[in-house]
Write a protein that holds these residues in place. Structure first.
Motif, PDB file in Angstrom:
ATOM      1  N   SER A 127      34.116  42.746  46.973  1.00 37.36           N
ATOM      2  CA  SER A 127      34.907  41.992  46.869  1.00 37.36           C
ATOM      3  C   SER A 127      35.170  41.743  45.155  1.00 37.36           C
ATOM      4  CB  SER A 127      35.404  40.722  47.393  1.00 37.36           C
ATOM      5  OG  SER A 127      33.686  40.348  47.790  1.00 37.36           O
ATOM      6  N   SER A 128      34.344  41.865  44.237  1.00 39.50           N
ATOM      7  CA  SER A 128      34.383  41.730  43.196  1.00 39.50           C
ATOM      8  C   SER A 128      34.462  41.983  41.605  1.00 39.50           C
ATOM      9  CB  SER A 128      32.816  40.696  42.987  1.00 39.50           C
ATOM     10  OG  SER A 128      31.811  41.636  42.537  1.00 39.50           O
ATOM     11  N   GLY A 129      34.825  43.840  42.702  1.00 34.82           N
ATOM     12  CA  GLY A 129      35.111  44.746  41.772  1.00 34.82           C
ATOM     13  C   GLY A 129      36.909  44.578  41.730  1.00 34.82           C
ATOM     14  N   LEU A 130      37.535  45.517  40.611  1.00 39.47           N
ATOM     15  CA  LEU A 130      38.678  45.647  40.568  1.00 39.47           C
ATOM     16  C   LEU A 130      39.131  46.098  41.421  1.00 39.47           C
ATOM     17  CD1 LEU A 130      40.648  46.304  38.293  1.00 39.47           C
ATOM     18  CD2 LEU A 130      40.276  48.728  38.639  1.00 39.47           C
ATOM     19  N   ILE A 131      39.629  46.724  42.482  1.00 43.74           N
ATOM     20  CA  ILE A 131      40.185  46.781  43.744  1.00 43.74           C
ATOM     21  C   ILE A 131      39.929  45.345  44.553  1.00 43.74           C
ATOM     22  CG2 ILE A 131      40.514  48.606  45.013  1.00 43.74           C
ATOM     23  CD1 ILE A 131      39.901  50.622  43.496  1.00 43.74           C
ATOM     24  N   GLY A 132      38.719  45.352  44.737  1.00 46.69           N
ATOM     25  CA  GLY A 132      38.792  44.549  46.136  1.00 46.69           C
ATOM     26  C   GLY A 132      39.086  43.022  45.529  1.00 46.69           C
ATOM     27  N   SER A 133      38.980  42.473  44.446  1.00 44.50           N
ATOM     28  CA  SER A 133      38.917  41.146  44.178  1.00 44.50           C
ATOM     29  C   SER A 133      40.838  41.312  43.916  1.00 44.50           C
ATOM     30  CB  SER A 133      39.105  40.789  42.401  1.00 44.50           C
ATOM     31  OG  SER A 133      39.158  41.783  41.768  1.00 44.50           O
ATOM     32  N   ALA A 134      41.526  42.136  43.882  1.00 42.39           N
ATOM     33  CA  ALA A 134      42.919  42.374  43.580  1.00 42.39           C
ATOM     34  C   ALA A 134      43.354  41.860  45.079  1.00 42.39           C
ATOM     35  CB  ALA A 134      43.492  43.437  43.133  1.00 42.39           C
ATOM     36  N   LEU A 135      42.500  43.210  46.147  1.00 46.16           N
ATOM     37  CA  LEU A 135      42.929  43.339  47.675  1.00 46.16           C
ATOM     38  C   LEU A 135      42.708  41.522  48.245  1.00 46.16           C
ATOM     39  CD1 LEU A 135      43.064  44.411  49.930  1.00 46.16           C
ATOM     40  CD2 LEU A 135      40.859  45.096  50.446  1.00 46.16           C
ATOM     41  N   VAL A 136      41.573  40.596  48.150  1.00 47.56           N
ATOM     42  CA  VAL A 136      40.312  39.509  48.775  1.00 47.56           C
ATOM     43  C   VAL A 136      42.143  38.372  48.191  1.00 47.56           C
ATOM     44  CG1 VAL A 136      39.973  37.760  48.259  1.00 47.56           C
ATOM     45  CG2 VAL A 136      38.522  39.706  48.563  1.00 47.56           C
ATOM     46  N   ARG A 137      42.882  38.772  46.808  1.00 47.97           N
ATOM     47  CA  ARG A 137      44.219  37.738  46.447  1.00 47.97           C
ATOM     48  C   ARG A 137      45.268  38.610  47.335  1.00 47.97           C
ATOM     49  NH1 ARG A 137      42.504  39.561  41.247  1.00 47.97           N
ATOM     50  NH2 ARG A 137      43.471  40.219  40.592  1.00 47.97           N
ATOM     51  N   SER A 138      45.778  39.585  47.383  1.00 48.85           N
ATOM     52  CA  SER A 138      46.645  39.712  48.632  1.00 48.85           C
ATOM     53  C   SER A 138      47.048  39.579  49.524  1.00 48.85           C
ATOM     54  CB  SER A 138      46.860  41.612  48.027  1.00 48.85           C
ATOM     55  OG  SER A 138      48.015  41.796  48.538  1.00 48.85           O
ATOM     56  N   LEU A 139      45.803  39.909  49.950  1.00 51.89           N
ATOM     57  CA  LEU A 139      45.353  39.413  51.514  1.00 51.89           C
ATOM     58  C   LEU A 139      45.632  37.743  52.119  1.00 51.89           C
ATOM     59  CD1 LEU A 139      42.463  41.097  52.541  1.00 51.89           C
ATOM     60  CD2 LEU A 139      44.920  42.021  53.542  1.00 51.89           C
ATOM     61  N   ARG A 140      44.711  37.209  50.918  1.00 49.48           N
ATOM     62  CA  ARG A 140      44.922  35.269  51.373  1.00 49.48           C
ATOM     63  C   ARG A 140      46.104  35.006  50.650  1.00 49.48           C
ATOM     64  NH1 ARG A 140      39.202  34.114  48.847  1.00 49.48           N
ATOM     65  NH2 ARG A 140      38.097  34.418  50.554  1.00 49.48           N
ATOM     66  N   SER A 141      47.045  35.273  49.965  1.00 52.17           N
ATOM     67  CA  SER A 141      48.773  35.119  49.636  1.00 52.17           C
ATOM     68  C   SER A 141      49.384  34.724  50.884  1.00 52.17           C
ATOM     69  CB  SER A 141      49.228  35.976  48.370  1.00 52.17           C
ATOM     70  OG  SER A 141      49.639  36.854  48.655  1.00 52.17           O
ATOM     71  N   ASP A 142      49.060  35.686  51.412  1.00 53.98           N
ATOM     72  CA  ASP A 142      50.039  36.431  52.489  1.00 53.98           C
ATOM     73  C   ASP A 142      49.378  35.631  53.631  1.00 53.98           C
ATOM     74  OD1 ASP A 142      51.760  37.777  51.613  1.00 53.98           O
ATOM     75  OD2 ASP A 142      50.840  39.560  52.055  1.00 53.98           O
ATOM     76  N   GLY A 143      47.941  34.581  53.420  1.00 51.90           N
ATOM     77  CA  GLY A 143      47.297  33.896  54.952  1.00 51.90           C
ATOM     78  C   GLY A 143      46.964  34.471  55.463  1.00 51.90           C
ATOM     79  N   HIS A 144      45.947  35.743  54.853  1.00 44.83           N
ATOM     80  CA  HIS A 144      45.225  36.051  55.662  1.00 44.83           C
ATOM     81  C   HIS A 144      43.490  35.297  55.773  1.00 44.83           C
ATOM     82  CE1 HIS A 144      47.387  38.936  57.168  1.00 44.83           C
ATOM     83  NE2 HIS A 144      47.661  39.602  56.188  1.00 44.83           N
ATOM     84  N   GLU A 145      42.554  35.726  56.528  1.00 48.91           N
ATOM     85  CA  GLU A 145      41.133  35.206  56.115  1.00 48.91           C
ATOM     86  C   GLU A 145      40.369  35.613  56.255  1.00 48.91           C
ATOM     87  OE1 GLU A 145      37.673  33.062  58.826  1.00 48.91           O
ATOM     88  OE2 GLU A 145      39.043  33.298  59.678  1.00 48.91           O
ATOM     89  N   VAL A 146      39.847  35.471  54.833  1.00 51.63           N
ATOM     90  CA  VAL A 146      38.640  36.831  53.814  1.00 51.63           C
ATOM     91  C   VAL A 146      37.066  36.891  53.846  1.00 51.63           C
ATOM     92  CG1 VAL A 146      38.230  38.638  52.225  1.00 51.63           C
ATOM     93  CG2 VAL A 146      40.786  38.047  52.229  1.00 51.63           C
ATOM     94  N   VAL A 147      36.640  37.578  54.615  1.00 53.65           N
ATOM     95  CA  VAL A 147      34.699  37.322  54.120  1.00 53.65           C
ATOM     96  C   VAL A 147      34.275  38.041  53.687  1.00 53.65           C
ATOM     97  CG1 VAL A 147      32.900  37.903  56.164  1.00 53.65           C
ATOM     98  CG2 VAL A 147      35.116  36.454  56.916  1.00 53.65           C
TER      99      VAL A 147
END
Length: 303
Positions: free
Chosen positions: A11-31
């Protein structure tokens, strides 16, 4: 997808960090799985080398996205670093699957990272997900990597193997190294420039990962690349065109071999990879062309 709990490694990598931001912006809970001691409520511990992943972080998850792995081009390849590239993927994936197997209620989908390196050098021959594995170090790593993920399907978890192409972004991966050179007017084709590069914008890559989560009919290998790969020569021209810079300095193959060692073989090989299954499943690219993908990277668009 609405209000899901989703676990992400890398989740700290290039793709992972972008994915986490995207999911959270739509209201999903990310672990977010981390290798150190968790320092926040959204973090869980894992140690891929020891084969350990805290299963508590997976409880209640609808999906797991596994993106962790040592950077292929981060260092010159020694025997030790090649082992790290392999182990970080194979052992890490096995740890995730082992934890999934211990759950009473496993997630509905497991998206496990892979790469178009699976196909090896395809020359001018177009390939899609039906093509066999190629030969060489990276194809062999991808075969083992995907094999480590496959037991998840036997647990009743829909398992998708996301074979990633070259992600266009200004601050990570191969393109993160290219942008400063091209901005300085020092960019140029690599070798003869005839090798095909299967690229994808970071925005489209994140959208494609979310599409894999949300599309029940998708399982097995799926190529995450733009609709049509281009040659390195064509990509070089596009970089110069978008950045308004000359591209006068080709890098000869022998110079790449001196600078990169064994990894230069993969830089110079051709992979004419198409995302057949992604397109068949109805995914729509926002940046199907190279100019738009480069402009999106310059604008910082990852969502």
């Amino acid at each position: 997808m609405g209000g899901m709990r989703i676990a992400v490694t890398g989740s700290s990598g290039l793709i992972g960090s972008a994915l986490v931001r995207s999911l959270r912006s739509d209201g999903h809970e990310v672990v977010r799985y981390v290798r150190r001691e968790p320092a926040a409520g959204d973090e869980a511990r894992w140690d891929p080398k020891r084969g350990y992943l805290d299963p508590a972080g997976l409880e209640g998850c609808a999906a797991v996205v596994h993106l962790a792995g040592a950077g292929v081009g981060d260092r010159r390849w020694s025997a030790a670093y090649k082992r790290e590239i392999r182990d970080s993927r194979v052992l890490g994936t096995a740890a995730v699957v082992r934890a999934l197997g211990g759950l009473d209620h496993p997630p509905g989908v497991f998206v496990s990272g892979s790469a178009v390196g699976y196909y090896g050098d395809t020359g001018d021959r177009p390939v899609d997900e039906r093509a066999p594995a190629g030969e060489g170090f990276l194809p062999s790593v991808c075969v083992e990597w995907e094999a480590a993920a496959s037991p998840a399907a036997g647990l009743g978890v829909r398992t998708v193997l996301a074979r990633t192409g070259l992600v266009i972004a200004p601050d990570g991966g191969a393109w993160g190294r290219m942008f400063p050179l091209f901005r300085a007017g020092l960019g140029g084709r690599l070798g003869d420039g005839r090798q095909y590069w299967p690229y994808i914008s970071l925005h489209d890559h994140v959208a494609a990962l979310r599409h894999l989560i949300d599309t029940p009919q998708l399982s097995g290998p799926v190529n995450l690349t733009a609709p049509e790969p281009l040659t390195n020569r064509e990509i070089t021209a596009a970089m110069g065109r978008v950045l308004h810079r000359p591209t006068p300095f080709p890098v000869p193959a022998f110079a790449l071999r001196l600078a990169l060692g064994e990894f230069s073989q993969d830089v110079l090989q051709s992979q004419r990879v198409r995302p057949a299954r992604l397109l068949e499943s109805g995914f729509v690219f926002e940046h199907p062309g190279i100019d738009g993908a480069i402009r999106a990277a310059l604008a910082g668009r990852s969502r």
